[in-house]
Design an enzyme around this catalytic site. Sequence first.
Site, mmCIF file in Angstrom:
data_model
loop_
_atom_site.group_PDB
_atom_site.id
_atom_site.type_symbol
_atom_site.label_atom_id
_atom_site.label_comp_id
_atom_site.label_asym_id
_atom_site.label_seq_id
_atom_site.Cartn_x
_atom_site.Cartn_y
_atom_site.Cartn_z
ATOM 1 N N LYS A 44 48.187 110.177 79.191
ATOM 2 C CA LYS A 44 48.310 108.738 79.494
ATOM 3 C C LYS A 44 49.104 108.549 80.789
ATOM 4 C CE LYS A 44 52.413 108.569 76.591
ATOM 5 N NZ LYS A 44 52.976 108.213 75.280
ATOM 6 N N ARG B 212 57.095 100.386 65.621
ATOM 7 C CA ARG B 212 56.373 99.980 66.834
ATOM 8 C C ARG B 212 54.942 99.604 66.445
ATOM 9 N NH1 ARG B 212 56.379 103.945 72.012
ATOM 10 N NH2 ARG B 212 54.841 105.049 70.751
ATOM 11 N N TYR C 257 71.811 99.915 103.934
ATOM 12 C CA TYR C 257 71.968 98.551 103.410
ATOM 13 C C TYR C 257 73.219 98.464 102.565
ATOM 14 C CZ TYR C 257 67.109 97.684 104.719
ATOM 15 O OH TYR C 257 65.938 97.535 105.402
ATOM 16 N N MET D 262 63.116 101.351 100.886
ATOM 17 C CA MET D 262 61.725 101.364 100.419
ATOM 18 C C MET D 262 60.978 102.601 100.906
ATOM 19 S SD MET D 262 58.739 98.500 100.843
ATOM 20 C CE MET D 262 59.703 97.155 100.182
HETATM 21 C C1 LIG Z 1 53.456 109.445 74.721
HETATM 22 C C2 LIG Z 1 53.131 109.799 73.350
HETATM 23 C C3 LIG Z 1 53.123 111.142 72.946
HETATM 24 C C4 LIG Z 1 53.633 112.276 73.806
HETATM 25 O O1 LIG Z 1 55.039 112.200 73.836
HETATM 26 P P1 LIG Z 1 55.884 113.366 74.544
HETATM 27 O O2 LIG Z 1 57.291 113.031 74.214
HETATM 28 O O3 LIG Z 1 55.611 113.231 76.007
HETATM 29 O O4 LIG Z 1 55.397 114.625 73.988
HETATM 30 C C5 LIG Z 1 52.670 111.427 71.676
HETATM 31 N N1 LIG Z 1 52.262 110.450 70.848
HETATM 32 C C6 LIG Z 1 52.292 109.138 71.184
HETATM 33 C C7 LIG Z 1 51.841 108.116 70.213
HETATM 34 C C8 LIG Z 1 52.728 108.773 72.448
HETATM 35 O O5 LIG Z 1 52.769 107.480 72.764
#
Ligand SMILES: *Cc1c(COP(=O)(O)O)cnc(C)c1O
Length: 362
Positions: A34, A130, A259, A307
């Site tokens: 992802k 969640r 800055y 930036m």
């Molecule tokens: C992102 C995610 C993972 C992977 O998590 P890691 O800590 O990067 O191994 C696994 N399952 C779900 C549902 C996630 O959202």
Amino acid sequence: MKAVTAYIDTTALKNNVRQIRTKVPKAKLIAVVKANAYGHGLYPISSALTDEADAFAVSRISEALSLRTSGVTKPIVLLEGFYNDEDVEDISTYDLYTAVHDLEQVEAIERSNITKPIHVWLKIDVGMHRLGSHDPKEIQTIKERLERCPQVRKPLGLISHLSVADTPSEEQYNLEQIEFFYKIKESLNFTGTCCLANSAGIYRWPKSHTEWVRPGIIMYGISPFANLSGQDLGLTPVMTLKSSLIAIHKLKAGDKVGYGAAFVAREDTTLGIVAAGYGDGYPRTAPNGTPVLVNGRRVPTAGHVCMDMMFVDLGKDSQDKVGDEVVLWGKDLPVEQIAEACGTIPYELVCRIMPRVSVEFN
Ligand SMILES: *Cc1c(COP(=O)(O)O)cnc(C)c1O
């Protein structure tokens, strides 16, 4: 001279996956790609893992479709399920595997007039609060509705996510979560495939190892644990983020840099200007003193990150030249250290690599 380049070492990636397999020799592996493969490049990472992974997981249907249309044929899991009715058709057409966490999603599947049934993993909440239900009765209802639904393949999979697997002080809560998962699996008679462990679960909670596991961050050679580096876990960083020195100035004690004059030279020194900033994804929250490698030597950042540029204190006797290489993180400078200096986690830093950064794969 290069502004910012992310070098992606696909050999390290494959070696990391082989290392992970030694922790879970019997499990099938869902490579979590992802968020653009944690900033490493969705398609190149997935294609490098063609022979290493048993499946892939993403969070957005757009990511899944882009993988399918690029020719990835392994199962692709939607970790959050889907949000729109139309998505059900794509899930069927492109043969995706979707998590289903509530009755609204079940109803969307029931309403759909797909002819090819879809793969579903029922997602339950074991303690994170969640996605998914934590109530066995409600889980049973969702399960029965899905099982009656001709648009869904049987048997259903069961999936959940651990919330404190990276937190050793939460031993009891980890065990409760793992126990809840097995309790649901057995009492509601789930006969399909199961998946619970993320990276931290794979390394630290053997009881969370089910038929499938879902490593993310560890594949990229980064540790999920605050006090350990990827190297401590036998892993190699996949991403090395590099830039160049584009200017060098001599500073006198008392000179004020950048800055807000957030850095004031305590003594005469040499200031390096690096062609990388928060517009590339280097965190602006990096405080004075965050480590950077210049010609292989650790030097501290100085002043606010801009930036497009940032400052490093090269020291009074610096021999560094314009054009010299700067490593912002990666091999020899774990991104875990930069994250710690910035009060964040390495996941966030690698995810935030901006599109203008050039990416090179080996
Ligand atoms: C992102 C995610 C993972 C992977 O998590 P890691 O800590 O990067 O191994 C696994 N399952 C779900 C549902 C996630 O959202």
